[in-house]
Design an enzyme around this catalytic site. Sequence first.
Site, PDB file in Angstrom:
ATOM      1  N   SER A  19       0.832  -1.195   0.000  1.00  9.35           N
ATOM      2  CA  SER A  19       0.000   0.000   0.000  1.00  9.35           C
ATOM      3  C   SER A  19       0.874   1.255   0.000  1.00  9.35           C
ATOM      4  O   SER A  19       1.649   1.461  -0.929  1.00  9.35           O
ATOM      5  CB  SER A  19      -0.943  -0.040   1.198  1.00  9.35           C
ATOM      6  OG  SER A  19      -1.948   0.949   1.098  1.00  9.35           O
ATOM      7  N   ASP A  44      -0.489  -4.600  -3.577  1.00  4.63           N
ATOM      8  CA  ASP A  44      -1.744  -3.847  -3.613  1.00  4.63           C
ATOM      9  C   ASP A  44      -1.515  -2.340  -3.488  1.00  4.63           C
ATOM     10  O   ASP A  44      -2.181  -1.662  -2.699  1.00  4.63           O
ATOM     11  CB  ASP A  44      -2.699  -4.329  -2.524  1.00  4.63           C
ATOM     12  CG  ASP A  44      -4.163  -4.154  -2.934  1.00  4.63           C
ATOM     13  OD1 ASP A  44      -4.432  -4.169  -4.142  1.00  4.63           O
ATOM     14  OD2 ASP A  44      -5.023  -3.991  -2.059  1.00  4.63           O
ATOM     15  N   HIS A 202      -7.337  -6.089   1.344  1.00  2.00           N
ATOM     16  CA  HIS A 202      -6.274  -5.143   1.024  1.00  2.00           C
ATOM     17  C   HIS A 202      -4.964  -5.527   1.707  1.00  2.00           C
ATOM     18  O   HIS A 202      -3.891  -5.378   1.122  1.00  2.00           O
ATOM     19  CB  HIS A 202      -6.703  -3.729   1.449  1.00  2.00           C
ATOM     20  CG  HIS A 202      -5.631  -2.704   1.290  1.00  2.00           C
ATOM     21  ND1 HIS A 202      -5.002  -2.452   0.075  1.00  2.00           N
ATOM     22  CD2 HIS A 202      -5.048  -1.856   2.190  1.00  2.00           C
ATOM     23  CE1 HIS A 202      -4.098  -1.496   0.234  1.00  2.00           C
ATOM     24  NE2 HIS A 202      -4.105  -1.131   1.509  1.00  2.00           N
TER      25      HIS A 202
END
Length: 237
Positions: A19, A44, A202
């Site tokens: 992330s 991600d 996520h």
Amino acid sequence: MGTLFETESMPPLVLVGHSMGGAIAVHLAESGAFSSLLAVVIIDAIEGTAMLALPAMKNILRSRPPGFSSLENAIKWSVISGQIRNLESARVSVPGQICLNSQIPHHQKISIVDTSEDIIKEEEEETSQTQSLVNFLYTWRADLARSEKFWPGWFHGITAKFLSTSAMKLLIVTGLDKLDTELTIAQMQGKFQVGIVPFAGHNVHEDAPEKVAEIIADFLKRFKICSRLNKSCRWPS
């Protein structure tokens, strides 16, 4: 940004980030800060998806309980809410995200104990900004809302930077549908490798740590970036 090590002492490096950490890894790779960078692995961290999701981030933060009466309840909440789908991973990562509430006098902290089986539900409902934090033994370590003005800058332009770096590149996602148009085209052209971890959220590396480890190990082996130290270790087939 200049190099962080003298050239002769620079160890071979592989940058891995999830992330926002993935965005940082991309910025570092593109900056030339590491002269012996071999590969970049991002989990991600997709510019198009992230930029579209930013407007909803404030609501996501508001939906979090302001605190917890115990460490165990914080761990339970992270799983019940779906933020992390792996209880074992949550037990490792959640403790670092919270801290003892500094607003509670030390002699009062011992009196804050769980008295209800429905404590998680109660804590989820107590999200009013006017709710006194002294009701919670643990609070969040970082006030993420204060960083809001920086959110777009974290992800803006990372696709172009990711694709332009000369290092080997791996993107780990939960499905190819997560790729934006630019990444889809680049993936079809073979400009980077893709690892798929289905049924994860996520926090891919926490929901399916063994699968993520296998994908990274296979990637490093395929491009001869590293080899096994222990011959008994099994590479993914």
